[in-house]
Design a protein around this motif. Structure first.
Motif, short mmCIF file in Angstrom:
data_model
loop_
_atom_site.label_atom_id
_atom_site.label_comp_id
_atom_site.label_asym_id
_atom_site.label_seq_id
_atom_site.Cartn_x
_atom_site.Cartn_y
_atom_site.Cartn_z
N GLN A 296 0.82 -1.20 0.00
CA GLN A 296 0.00 0.00 0.00
C GLN A 296 0.86 1.26 0.00
O GLN A 296 0.59 2.23 -0.72
CB GLN A 296 -0.95 0.01 1.20
CG GLN A 296 -2.06 1.03 1.08
CD GLN A 296 -2.91 0.80 -0.18
OE1 GLN A 296 -3.53 -0.24 -0.34
NE2 GLN A 296 -2.92 1.77 -1.09
N LYS A 297 1.94 1.24 0.78
CA LYS A 297 2.87 2.38 0.80
C LYS A 297 3.55 2.54 -0.55
O LYS A 297 3.71 3.66 -1.05
CB LYS A 297 3.90 2.17 1.91
CG LYS A 297 4.94 3.28 2.03
CD LYS A 297 4.37 4.57 2.56
CE LYS A 297 5.48 5.54 2.91
NZ LYS A 297 4.97 6.85 3.35
N GLY A 322 -2.19 3.96 -12.61
CA GLY A 322 -2.86 4.65 -11.51
C GLY A 322 -3.28 6.06 -11.87
O GLY A 322 -4.15 6.64 -11.20
N LEU A 323 -2.70 6.64 -12.91
CA LEU A 323 -3.08 7.98 -13.36
C LEU A 323 -4.43 7.90 -14.07
O LEU A 323 -4.66 7.02 -14.91
CB LEU A 323 -2.03 8.54 -14.31
CG LEU A 323 -0.63 8.77 -13.71
CD1 LEU A 323 0.35 9.16 -14.81
CD2 LEU A 323 -0.68 9.84 -12.62
N GLN A 332 -6.97 -1.16 -14.49
CA GLN A 332 -6.38 -1.16 -13.14
C GLN A 332 -7.46 -1.13 -12.07
O GLN A 332 -7.39 -1.85 -11.07
CB GLN A 332 -5.45 0.04 -12.98
CG GLN A 332 -4.81 0.15 -11.59
CD GLN A 332 -5.49 1.17 -10.71
OE1 GLN A 332 -5.75 2.31 -11.12
NE2 GLN A 332 -5.80 0.78 -9.47
N GLN A 333 -8.48 -0.33 -12.29
CA GLN A 333 -9.57 -0.26 -11.32
C GLN A 333 -10.31 -1.59 -11.21
O GLN A 333 -10.80 -1.96 -10.14
CB GLN A 333 -10.55 0.85 -11.73
CG GLN A 333 -9.98 2.25 -11.61
CD GLN A 333 -9.77 2.67 -10.17
OE1 GLN A 333 -10.72 2.81 -9.40
NE2 GLN A 333 -8.53 2.86 -9.78
N LYS A 338 -6.80 -1.80 -5.39
CA LYS A 338 -6.08 -1.21 -4.25
C LYS A 338 -4.92 -0.33 -4.68
O LYS A 338 -4.39 0.44 -3.87
CB LYS A 338 -5.56 -2.31 -3.33
CG LYS A 338 -6.64 -3.11 -2.62
CD LYS A 338 -6.01 -4.20 -1.78
CE LYS A 338 -7.07 -5.07 -1.11
NZ LYS A 338 -6.47 -6.19 -0.36
N GLY A 339 -4.50 -0.44 -5.92
CA GLY A 339 -3.37 0.36 -6.39
C GLY A 339 -2.77 -0.22 -7.63
O GLY A 339 -3.01 -1.38 -7.99
N ALA A 340 -1.95 0.60 -8.30
CA ALA A 340 -1.38 0.21 -9.59
C ALA A 340 0.04 -0.30 -9.48
O ALA A 340 0.73 -0.45 -10.49
CB ALA A 340 -1.43 1.40 -10.54
N GLY A 341 0.48 -0.60 -8.28
CA GLY A 341 1.82 -1.14 -8.10
C GLY A 341 2.86 -0.06 -7.95
O GLY A 341 2.56 1.15 -7.94
#
Length: 427
Positions: A296-297, A322-323, A332-333, A338-341
């Protein structure tokens, strides 16, 4: 624990592990031994004949590694897993169970350069071929499949560009053709994406990267989804024909939904030999315990860094799903909500020389051939990881001359962006 299925974070800490029955040690011990004593002659015979599970020799099984295997399988939602010495050895052993001379695997061009090299050159020594899908859509994969195809191979998040693959669509193509879908989930990890939920039959990992997460240990993994019918086509003899080394045992009949993992262990790892060390299994287990926190970080930092780069005058483009304006953001969604890596690429207006100059001037970033570390990492793929490819292959793999790849760490994001800013000013 309760009868409900534990959550991801709980599994990352507890799956496969119990206090050591002899000493009470809570952390899984490192069983640094080559071999194990049998109870008696009958016990030894049962182990060697695959009539009982247990430890014979650390090349094949080891108690420390067994915990790692169970944990990775649990996080991916698979039926069983096999840990190996590296991600490359996981690819070798997985395909060894499926391929015979003259067979091919249909693969995406958007993959790690080392994988492209392994598929294009090293595997030819076995008589295995590769057919590259011309594009990222499912139809491109369907067009390449023929009667000799034994698997479809993709990465969930493609290295180096972080492109999100259409696993549902490609899985449907593989199922129509009667071949398994293999997904390398190294870049996403099961925290961001679980390919089995999207039709993958086999999941692979370089545990060296985000799963271990600290850049201190090598490892790979094969996860068996337990979903593929190996007997349907007759194209997978290692699983469906009697094995002479095991008194005529047919693996898929004997082991059911863990047959592929067993095949990789007793017919691949046993004879090819790329065993993971117990020490590395221990280090990888320790890393996996903090996987959710780290990933997540990583994702949060990567998004802010990509946003910064997308507005910089020296940068011509940024490829990070993620953009919100990225062409793969919708995918990605869907697949990685949870995130795009943490890994993405961007292009410098100054091209090849600018990429080299940027790498030279970065201070916080480490210049090395790895991803998935707690530290922020940088590389210029065209001059390093993808150097062995032709210019056409480099561009097809997303590693053209202007491309810089970042693996964003878990430092303070202000420091990450600050280092990029000062280095870009010198390009």
């Amino acid at each position: 624990m309760s009868e409900t299925t534990p959550g991801f974070d709980t599994l990352a800490i507890h799956a496969g592990a119990k206090p050591d029955p002899t000493t009470g040690a809570r952390t899984t011990p490192i069983y640094q031994t080559t071999a194990f004593v049998f109870d008696d002659v009958d016990h030894a015979a049962a182990l060697f004949g695959l009539q009982a599970f247990g430890n014979i020799y650390t090349r094949i099984t080891n108690p420390t590694t067994a915990v790692l295997e169970e944990r990775v399988a649990a996080l991916e939602g698979g039926t069983a897993a096999l840990a190996l010495a590296s991600g490359h050895s996981a690819q070798l052993v997985a395909l060894h169970a499926l391929m015979t001379p003259g067979c091919n695997v249909v693969a995406s061009k958007r993959m790690y350069g080392g994988t492209i090299n392994q598929f294009s050159h090293s595997f030819k020594s076995f008589g295995w071929d590769v057919k590259w899908a011309e594009d990222l859509d499912a139809a491109s994969f369907a067009a390449q499949i023929d009667e000799n195809t034994r698997a479809v191979f993709i990465e969930s998040l493609a290295n180096p560009g972080g492109i999100v693959m259409d696993m549902d669509g490609i899985s449907a193509v593989a199922k129509e053709a009667g071949v398994p879908l293999i997904v390398d989930n190294t870049m996403a990890t099961p925290y961001l994406c679980q390919p089995i939920k999207h039709g993958a039959d086999i999941v692979l990992h370089s545990l060296t990267k985000f799963m271990g997460g600290h850049g201190n240990s090598m490892g790979g993994a094969i996860v068996d989804a337990g979903t593929f019918d190996w007997a349907a086509s007759g194209n997978y003899p290692m699983l469906t024909e009697p094995r002479p080394e095991y008194n005529g045992m047919v693996l898929h009949e004997t082991f059911g939904n863990i047959a592929f993992a067993i095949c990789c262990r007793v017919l691949g790892l046993r004879d090819l030999g790329p065993a993971i060390s117990p020490q590395n299994s221990f280090l990888l287990l320790t890393g996996i315990e903090t996987l959710a926190l780290r990933m997540q970080k990583h994702c949060d930092n990567a998004l802010q860094t990509a946003e910064f780069l997308s507005t910089h005058s020296a940068v011509s483009w940024v490829s990070y799903s993620g953009l919100t304006n990225d062409p793969f953001h919708q995918a990605q969604q869907k697949y990685c909500p949870k995130g795009a890596g943490a890994v993405f690429t961007f292009g410098l207006k100054g091209g090849y020389e600018a990429g080299i100059e940027l790498v030279k001037n970065l201070e916080l970033f480490s210049h090395l051939a790895n991803i998935g570390d707690t530290r922020s990492l940088v590389i210029h793929p065209a001059s390093t990881t993808h150097r062995q490819l032709t210019d056409e292959q480099k561009t097809a793999a997303g590693a053209g001359p202007d491309v810089v790849r970042l693996s964003i760490g878990i430092e303070n994001v202000e420091d990450i962006i600050g280092d990029l800013k000062q280095a870009l000013e010198k390009v």
